[in-house]
Design a protein around this motif. Structure first.
Motif, short mmCIF file in Angstrom:
data_model
loop_
_atom_site.label_atom_id
_atom_site.label_comp_id
_atom_site.label_asym_id
_atom_site.label_seq_id
_atom_site.Cartn_x
_atom_site.Cartn_y
_atom_site.Cartn_z
N VAL A 1 1.16 -1.36 0.08
CA VAL A 1 -0.10 -0.08 0.23
C VAL A 1 0.90 1.28 -0.15
O VAL A 1 0.73 2.49 -1.02
CB VAL A 1 -1.22 -0.03 0.65
N ALA A 2 1.92 1.38 0.37
CA ALA A 2 2.93 2.05 1.05
C ALA A 2 3.82 2.28 2.03
O ALA A 2 4.10 1.17 2.83
CB ALA A 2 1.97 3.97 1.83
N VAL B 1 -3.50 3.56 -3.89
CA VAL B 1 -3.59 4.62 -2.95
C VAL B 1 -3.64 6.17 -3.06
O VAL B 1 -3.88 7.11 -2.69
CB VAL B 1 -3.55 4.25 -1.89
N LYS B 2 -2.51 6.46 -4.05
CA LYS B 2 -2.00 7.78 -4.77
C LYS B 2 -3.11 8.88 -4.89
O LYS B 2 -3.79 8.76 -5.29
CB LYS B 2 -0.75 7.23 -5.66
N ASN C 1 1.16 8.99 4.78
CA ASN C 1 1.95 7.98 4.90
C ASN C 1 3.22 9.18 5.69
O ASN C 1 3.63 10.65 5.12
CB ASN C 1 3.13 7.46 4.05
N SER C 2 2.65 8.90 7.14
CA SER C 2 3.81 10.11 7.68
C SER C 2 4.42 9.48 9.04
O SER C 2 4.22 8.39 9.55
CB SER C 2 3.12 11.24 8.12
N GLN D 1 -2.74 7.91 6.73
CA GLN D 1 -4.69 8.47 7.26
C GLN D 1 -4.88 8.15 6.01
O GLN D 1 -4.08 8.35 4.72
CB GLN D 1 -3.72 9.97 7.10
N MET D 2 -6.42 7.68 5.56
CA MET D 2 -6.64 7.10 4.86
C MET D 2 -8.06 7.79 4.26
O MET D 2 -9.13 8.06 4.96
CB MET D 2 -7.35 5.99 4.68
N ASN D 3 -7.93 8.24 3.37
CA ASN D 3 -9.07 9.72 2.88
C ASN D 3 -10.14 8.95 1.74
O ASN D 3 -9.36 7.95 0.92
CB ASN D 3 -8.42 11.22 3.13
N SER D 4 -10.79 9.13 1.09
CA SER D 4 -11.66 9.40 0.54
C SER D 4 -11.83 7.63 0.07
O SER D 4 -11.89 7.19 -1.18
CB SER D 4 -11.43 10.18 -1.26
N LEU D 5 -12.62 7.05 1.44
CA LEU D 5 -11.84 5.53 1.13
C LEU D 5 -13.37 5.03 0.53
O LEU D 5 -14.45 5.52 -0.27
CB LEU D 5 -12.26 4.92 2.64
N LYS D 6 -12.85 3.90 -0.40
CA LYS D 6 -13.79 2.88 -1.31
C LYS D 6 -14.01 1.51 -1.04
O LYS D 6 -12.82 1.07 -0.23
CB LYS D 6 -12.89 2.87 -2.76
#
Length: 124
Positions: free
Chosen positions: A48-49, A64-65, A70-71, A82-87
Motif C-alpha cells: 500500500v505505502a 491509493v496515491k 504516510n507520516s 491517513q486514509m481519505n476518500s475510502l472505497k
C-alpha cells in the motif's frame, strides 16, 4: 525484540476517512523503511505505502496515491497512514511492516517484522 502494533481500523462509509497507527518498539528505526500492506479475503497481501524513517520519503501504490498519506512521529516511534476518500475496495486487514533497507520494497519477503494487522471495512 521488535514489536509493531497497529491500531485505528474500523468500519467507515465510502468516502470517509480513517487513520491507522503503527507503534514500533525494540530498536532504533533510523535505518528502516516502514511499510503498509493489506490483505483482502481470498487475495494476496499487497503493498500500500511505505516511508523511509530517516528522511520521511514516502512511496505509494497507484491504487491509493492521492488518497492515502504516510507520516511518522519520531518522538513517539509511530508511523501513521491517513486514509481519505475510502472505497469499498479498500476493505482489508492492514499490516504494518519494517525492513532494514535503504529503499522501499513492494515485496512482502523484503520486510523483517510485521504487526498483527487491523481490520478496515468500507461500506458502500
Amino acid at each position: 525484540q521488535v514489536q509493531l502494533v497497529e491500531s485505528g481500523g474500523g468500519l467507515v462509509q465510502a468516502g470517509g476517512s480513517l487513520r491507522l497507527s503503527c507503534a514500533a518498539s525494540g530498536r532504533t528505526f533510523s535505518s528502516y523503511v516502514m511499510g503498509w500492506f493489506r490483505q483482502a479475503p481470498g487475495k494476496e497481501r499487497e503493498f500500500v505505502a511505505a516511508i523511509r524513517w530517516s528522511d520521511v520519503i514516502t512511496y505509494y501504490s497507484d491504487s491509493v496515491k492521492g488518497r492515502f498519506t504516510n507520516s511518522r512521529d519520531g518522538a513517539k516511534n509511530t508511523v501513521y497512514l491517513q486514509m481519505n476518500s475510502l472505497k469499498p475496495e479498500d476493505t482489508a486487514v492492514y499490516y504494518c511492516a519494517a525492513a532494514r533497507r535503504v529503499y522501499a520494497s513492494v515485496i512482502t519477503s523484503s520486510y523483517d517484522y510485521w504487526g498483527q494487522g487491523t481490520q478496515v471495512t468500507v461500506s458502500s
